[in-house]
Scaffold this motif. Sequence first.
Motif, PDB file in Angstrom:
ATOM      1  N   ASP A 157      62.002  43.102 -76.144  1.00 23.54           N
ATOM      2  CA  ASP A 157      61.263  43.083 -77.403  1.00 23.54           C
ATOM      3  C   ASP A 157      59.779  43.330 -77.128  1.00 23.54           C
ATOM      4  O   ASP A 157      59.058  42.443 -76.666  1.00 23.54           O
ATOM      5  N   ARG A 208      57.691  44.532 -79.575  1.00 26.25           N
ATOM      6  CA  ARG A 208      57.073  44.750 -80.885  1.00 26.25           C
ATOM      7  C   ARG A 208      55.681  44.127 -80.968  1.00 26.25           C
ATOM      8  O   ARG A 208      54.799  44.659 -81.642  1.00 26.25           O
ATOM      9  N   ASP A 209      55.496  42.976 -80.321  1.00 25.56           N
ATOM     10  CA  ASP A 209      54.211  42.281 -80.386  1.00 25.56           C
ATOM     11  C   ASP A 209      53.414  42.400 -79.091  1.00 25.56           C
ATOM     12  O   ASP A 209      52.184  42.446 -79.122  1.00 25.56           O
ATOM     13  N   PHE A 260      60.360  48.440 -87.495  1.00 25.64           N
ATOM     14  CA  PHE A 260      60.194  48.583 -86.056  1.00 25.64           C
ATOM     15  C   PHE A 260      61.080  49.721 -85.566  1.00 25.64           C
ATOM     16  O   PHE A 260      61.882  50.273 -86.327  1.00 25.64           O
ATOM     17  N   ARG A 261      60.913  50.068 -84.313  1.00 24.14           N
ATOM     18  CA  ARG A 261      61.652  51.154 -83.682  1.00 24.14           C
ATOM     19  C   ARG A 261      62.633  50.594 -82.667  1.00 24.14           C
ATOM     20  O   ARG A 261      62.313  49.622 -81.972  1.00 24.14           O
ATOM     21  N   HIS A 313      66.718  39.814 -85.322  1.00 21.35           N
ATOM     22  CA  HIS A 313      65.603  39.895 -86.268  1.00 21.35           C
ATOM     23  C   HIS A 313      65.734  38.854 -87.384  1.00 21.35           C
ATOM     24  O   HIS A 313      64.723  38.370 -87.917  1.00 21.35           O
ATOM     25  N   LEU A 318      62.790  47.442 -78.267  1.00 21.13           N
ATOM     26  CA  LEU A 318      62.224  47.328 -79.613  1.00 21.13           C
ATOM     27  C   LEU A 318      60.714  47.532 -79.529  1.00 21.13           C
ATOM     28  O   LEU A 318      60.039  46.911 -78.704  1.00 21.13           O
ATOM     29  N   GLN A 319      60.198  48.413 -80.393  1.00 28.25           N
ATOM     30  CA  GLN A 319      58.780  48.758 -80.383  1.00 28.25           C
ATOM     31  C   GLN A 319      58.248  48.850 -81.808  1.00 28.25           C
ATOM     32  O   GLN A 319      59.027  48.968 -82.759  1.00 28.25           O
ATOM     33  N   PRO A 320      56.915  48.826 -81.982  1.00 31.31           N
ATOM     34  CA  PRO A 320      56.356  49.051 -83.317  1.00 31.31           C
ATOM     35  C   PRO A 320      56.698  50.446 -83.830  1.00 31.31           C
ATOM     36  O   PRO A 320      56.960  51.370 -83.054  1.00 31.31           O
ATOM     37  N   SER A 321      56.694  50.597 -85.143  1.00 27.48           N
ATOM     38  CA  SER A 321      56.979  51.887 -85.772  1.00 27.48           C
ATOM     39  C   SER A 321      56.002  52.108 -86.912  1.00 27.48           C
ATOM     40  O   SER A 321      55.643  51.170 -87.623  1.00 27.48           O
TER      41      SER A 321
END
Length: 269
Positions: A19, A21-22, A59-60, A85, A51-54
């Motif tokens: 993860d 994302r953050d 998210f991506r 999530h 999981l990444q920002p989108s």
Amino acid sequence: MRVPFIKMHGLGNDFIVLDARDAPLPPVDADVARALADRHTGIGCDQLILLQPSEQADFRMRIFNHDGGEVEACGNASRAVALLHAAPARVETGGGLIDLRPADGGASVDMGVPRFGWEDIPLAYPMDTLTMPVGWDMLEEPGAANVGNPHVVFFIEDCDAVPLETLGPLVETDALFPQAVNVNVATIESRTRLRLRVWERGAGLTRACGTGACAAAVVAIRRKRVGRSVTVALPGGELQIDWGEDGRITMTGPATESFRGEFEWDDFA
């Protein structure tokens, strides 16, 4: 650098989830994915999920197979990510945008609209994808569909009798499929149920494949062998596939978090 991970599975199809994302991670490439996926010297999984920002979705989700190759979609991983999530989300994938909705013990995933054009699979040359005039030994006249990634589906009287560990890689890497293909063998048991085994592109035999279940269902529906709501029984368990009149596929089924841990990035980079 210590990196946390989450080990999850959908019907036995297992994942390492990273993860980012953050908190960003160093670049994940084929070598890192392959090292982490190794069941002898790594953590072990069928797919690595990043999981990444989108900029276009909540998210991506990026998906790397056991062999390190990046693929467009994974239905079982989508359910696992929905469980993680814990709220409805729109997710960017290599195969397009999908919608996730967690449910008790799993999730429903809007897998989008399947594509059936020969160039959508893609095939090396034009042909009708409903009943393709090709064959490999006992596997003949498949249907094809792209449900975020490419699938061919063979309908067999007893899919358990197919030597898929031999025929799967033969079909997967045939020149007819310039980007390789996922290979499904299905047995129709009734108008509402079919049994399925999958040789997954870049991963091999798998206990479950969500996009494979979607592909098998929609090809069977196109051939008028089943209704628009189908239970698909895989070696790892069952998925419910519904192909709406609006053309969109909804996949519903379980997902499970197995455990959490950490690893040293430099050991696998």
